[in-house]
Enzyme design. Sequence first.
Site, short mmCIF file in Angstrom:
data_model
loop_
_atom_site.label_atom_id
_atom_site.label_comp_id
_atom_site.label_asym_id
_atom_site.label_seq_id
_atom_site.Cartn_x
_atom_site.Cartn_y
_atom_site.Cartn_z
N GLN A 102 0.82 -1.21 0.00
CA GLN A 102 0.00 0.00 0.00
C GLN A 102 0.86 1.27 0.00
OE1 GLN A 102 -3.09 -0.22 -0.53
NE2 GLN A 102 -3.61 -2.31 0.09
N CYS A 140 -8.06 -8.81 5.67
CA CYS A 140 -6.92 -9.71 5.96
C CYS A 140 -6.10 -9.20 7.15
CB CYS A 140 -6.03 -9.89 4.74
SG CYS A 140 -6.87 -10.46 3.28
C1 LIG Z 1 -0.62 -4.32 3.29
C2 LIG Z 1 -0.86 -5.48 2.39
N1 LIG Z 1 0.07 -6.47 2.33
C3 LIG Z 1 -0.11 -7.53 1.52
C4 LIG Z 1 -1.23 -7.65 0.72
C5 LIG Z 1 -1.37 -8.85 -0.19
O1 LIG Z 1 -1.30 -8.41 -1.54
P1 LIG Z 1 -1.49 -9.57 -2.68
O2 LIG Z 1 -1.27 -8.85 -3.99
O3 LIG Z 1 -2.92 -10.05 -2.52
O4 LIG Z 1 -0.48 -10.63 -2.39
C6 LIG Z 1 -2.21 -6.63 0.75
C7 LIG Z 1 -3.46 -6.73 -0.09
N2 LIG Z 1 -4.61 -6.28 0.64
C8 LIG Z 1 -5.88 -6.32 -0.04
C9 LIG Z 1 -6.45 -7.71 -0.03
S1 LIG Z 1 -6.74 -8.29 1.59
C10 LIG Z 1 -6.85 -5.33 0.63
O5 LIG Z 1 -7.98 -5.23 0.17
O6 LIG Z 1 -6.40 -4.63 1.57
C11 LIG Z 1 -2.01 -5.54 1.59
O7 LIG Z 1 -2.92 -4.53 1.63
#
Ligand SMILES: Cc1ncc(COP(=O)(O)O)c(CN[C@@H](CS)C(=O)O)c1O
Length: 410
Positions: free
Chosen positions: A205, A368
Site C-alpha cells: 500500500q 486480511c
Molecule cells: C498491506 C498489504 N500487504 C499484503 C497484501 C497482499 O497483496 P497480494 O497482492 O494479494 O499478495 C495486501 C493486499 N490487501 C488487499 C487484499 S486483503 C486489501 O484489500 O487490503 C495488503 O494490503
Amino acid sequence: LEALDVGAIREAFPILQREFNGEQLVYLDNAATTQTPDPVIDAMSDYYREYNANVHRGIHHLSQEASIAYEEAHDRVAEFIGASGGREEIVFTKNTTEAENLVAYAWGLNELGPGDEIVLTEMEHHASLVTWQQIGKRTGAEVKYIRIDDDGRLDMDHAADLITDDTAMVSAVHVSNTLGTVNPVSDLVDIAHDHDALAFIDGAQAVPNRPVDVEAIDADFYAFSGHKMAGPTGIGVLYGKKAVLEAMQPYLYGGDMITKVTYEESTWNDLPWKFEAGTPQIAEAVGLVAAIDYLEDIGMDRIEAHEQELARYAYEQLGAEPDVEIYGPEPGPDRGGLVGFNLEGVHAHDLASIMNDHAVAIRAGDHCTQPLHDKLGVAASARASFYVYNTTAEIDELAVAIDNARQLFA
Ligand SMILES: Cc1ncc(COP(=O)(O)O)c(CN[C@@H](CS)C(=O)O)c1O
C-alpha cells in the site's frame, strides 16, 4: 505541486464509465486492486500480438525479444524503487503474499530456530502475519508484536524495547491497509539493524501511492504487487539486498533457476533467476513496466498529494457525523490514501451492500487483518481507498450513500 488532471486520467480507464442500476460506478476499493489503464492493457496486448515467446531459453528472434523485455523489466523496477543493484535485487513473484513466503521459506526456514525472535506489528496483513506465525511454529522462533496506540500509530518506544539481540527478523507494513497508518519504516529498519536483525517491509500500500526509495529505507527486503499500482494481477516484486539474496537458498526448484544439473547434483543460476523457477509471467512483466511508466508520467509525489487530499476530504466528510467511527491517524503525513470506518448500528457488510445499490464500490470485512480487528473490538470495518482517478465528488457520493444507510437503519 500541480493538481492531477483527473478528467484526463479517467479517459484511460473505460471501466469507470460502467453503470449499475442506472448509476455510474464510483470505484473506491483501490487498496484491494486498482483499475488498469489503456496503456497497460495495450502493452500486454502488443506483447501477445507481436513478440510472445518463452524466455531465457530460445535461440529464435521472438524468444530473444521476449527475453530482453522480461529481463529489462527487472531493471525498470529497480530504477523505480531506487535499487542501485539493478535486476539482481529484483525477484518477480506472483504478488506480495508470495514475496513474503519466499523470504519466510528460503531464509526463515533455514536460518531461524529456538531462541530466535520475529518481530511484527499488530497491524500486519495476513500475508506477513500468518506467514511468520507459521514459520515461527515450524522453527521454534518466537513471534512478537509491536503495539499500536489508540490512534493507530506504532508505539516506537515499544518497538525499541521489543527488538533485541534475539531478534532475527523485523517484518512491518509500510502503510496499513486497514488503518491507513504510514509507519516510520526507516526508523524500524535502523532499530532492527542495530541488533543485527534483518528487516522486511511490506510495501503493497506504499509503492503504488507515493515515492519509495528502498535504499533510503535501507530494508533488506521490500515487497509490493503490480495489481495495486495500475498494473496486471499475477506479478509482484520482492526487492532484496544483493548480498542477502546471494546467501539464500532457492525457494522454488525447476527450470531457469539452475546452471548445471546432473542426476546427483544441481547448481543455481545467478540472481535474480535463482528465485524465478519455470516459465515466468512475461506479459505481466511487460504490463508492470507500462504501469510504472504510466505512474511516473503522472508523478509519484503528485499521486501522493492527490491521495492525501482525498483522504483528508473523506475523513472530514465521514467524520463530521458522530455515528461514524474512523480508524487510524488524523489526515496528514501519517495517513495514506484510505479511510477505514464503521457506521454505528450498521454492520460493514450491510453498509457495503447498500453502497453497492448506489454503484459505490468499497471494501467491507477484515481486510486480511483479523487480529487487528479483534484489537479494535470490531468484527469488520468498511473501507474507502483512493487512486489517481478518484475525485472529491465521488466521496460526496459515498457520504450520500452512507446517509441512505443511516436512514434505512434508523
Ligand atoms: C498491506 C498489504 N500487504 C499484503 C497484501 C497482499 O497483496 P497480494 O497482492 O494479494 O499478495 C495486501 C493486499 N490487501 C488487499 C487484499 S486483503 C486489501 O484489500 O487490503 C495488503 O494490503
